[in-house]
Write a protein that holds these residues in place. Structure first.
Motif, mmCIF file in Angstrom:
data_model
loop_
_atom_site.group_PDB
_atom_site.id
_atom_site.type_symbol
_atom_site.label_atom_id
_atom_site.label_comp_id
_atom_site.label_asym_id
_atom_site.label_seq_id
_atom_site.Cartn_x
_atom_site.Cartn_y
_atom_site.Cartn_z
ATOM 1 N N THR A 160 0.834 -1.197 0.000
ATOM 2 C CA THR A 160 0.000 0.000 0.000
ATOM 3 C C THR A 160 0.869 1.248 0.000
ATOM 4 O OG1 THR A 160 -1.695 -1.215 1.239
ATOM 5 C CG2 THR A 160 -1.861 1.184 1.212
ATOM 6 N N ALA A 161 1.926 1.245 0.788
ATOM 7 C CA ALA A 161 2.852 2.388 0.812
ATOM 8 C C ALA A 161 3.525 2.573 -0.542
ATOM 9 C CB ALA A 161 3.892 2.196 1.902
ATOM 10 N N GLU A 162 3.846 1.484 -1.211
ATOM 11 C CA GLU A 162 4.453 1.557 -2.547
ATOM 12 C C GLU A 162 3.483 2.165 -3.552
ATOM 13 O OE1 GLU A 162 5.912 -2.081 -4.224
ATOM 14 O OE2 GLU A 162 7.719 -2.038 -3.017
ATOM 15 N N ASP A 163 2.206 1.755 -3.463
ATOM 16 C CA ASP A 163 1.197 2.278 -4.370
ATOM 17 C C ASP A 163 1.040 3.788 -4.199
ATOM 18 O OD1 ASP A 163 0.749 -0.200 -5.431
ATOM 19 O OD2 ASP A 163 -1.049 -0.625 -4.224
ATOM 20 N N ARG A 164 1.071 4.248 -2.945
ATOM 21 C CA ARG A 164 0.925 5.683 -2.672
ATOM 22 C C ARG A 164 2.121 6.472 -3.204
ATOM 23 N NH1 ARG A 164 0.011 5.418 3.335
ATOM 24 N NH2 ARG A 164 -1.197 3.523 3.260
ATOM 25 N N SER A 165 3.314 5.878 -3.072
ATOM 26 C CA SER A 165 4.512 6.618 -3.502
ATOM 27 C C SER A 165 4.777 6.494 -4.988
ATOM 28 C CB SER A 165 5.736 6.143 -2.718
ATOM 29 O OG SER A 165 6.032 4.809 -3.068
ATOM 30 N N GLY A 166 4.229 5.460 -5.618
ATOM 31 C CA GLY A 166 4.542 5.236 -7.023
ATOM 32 C C GLY A 166 3.454 5.617 -7.880
#
Length: 166
Positions: A160-166
């Motif tokens: 989820t953190a990756e989706d937000r940052s990417g």
């Protein structure tokens, strides 16, 4: 009866792998194995006669890993060692996923990590894991359930953190 030297020569690498899977640090695994082998050497003639030596040594490695004296090492951060000669055939994504999984395993409490290693690496049944860890088979299942749940939660948080940052 197999001699101590023959046993260590034949089973040493497998025992070191087992120790590594328990703690996630090759140097710590070597230390644990060395301490266990030093203790086992003194009683080798009795150990080799009474039960399968490898089962006894694995149990000793597990107990050494779980022992109170080792708890100080749990506050140290585990860092992936950079290989001296990287394998050009490995894909970067595969290495990243493996490293991420090791990092996630490193966040688990010792007993939960031990239960997962005993269950999925050694393919031991719950009653045998319970005997090794010193708890009831139902407690083994609880440890495995909680460990897998924690891994899933941390992995989904990461994704989820990756989706937000990417």
């Amino acid at each position: 009866m197999i001699s101590f030297d023959e046993f260590v020569t034949a089973r040493g690498p497998a025992l070191l792998r087992f120790g590594y899977l328990m703690c996630g640090d090759r140097h710590l695994a070597e230390d644990i194995l060395q301490e266990v082998l030093a203790k086992v050497y003194r009683r080798w003639s009795r150990i080799a006669r009474t039960e399968p030596p490898e089962a006894y040594v694995r149990r000793a490695i597990l107990h050494q890993y779980l022992s109170w004296r080792r708890r100080r090492a749990s506050t140290e951060a585990v860092v992936a060692d950079v290989p001296e000669h990287p394998d050009p055939g490995l894909m970067a994504e595969h290495v990243a996923v493996r490293d991420e999984m090791w990092a996630l395993l490193g966040t688990l409490p010792r007993v939960q990590r031990a239960v997962l290693v005993l269950r999925y690496y050694l393919d031991l049944p719950d009653p045998e894991i319970a005997d090794l860890v010193g708890c009831a088979p139902a407690t083994v299942r609880v440890h495995a359930f909680r460990a897998l749940g924690a891994l899933r939660a941390r992995l989904s948080e990461h994704l989820t953190a990756e989706d937000r940052s990417g």
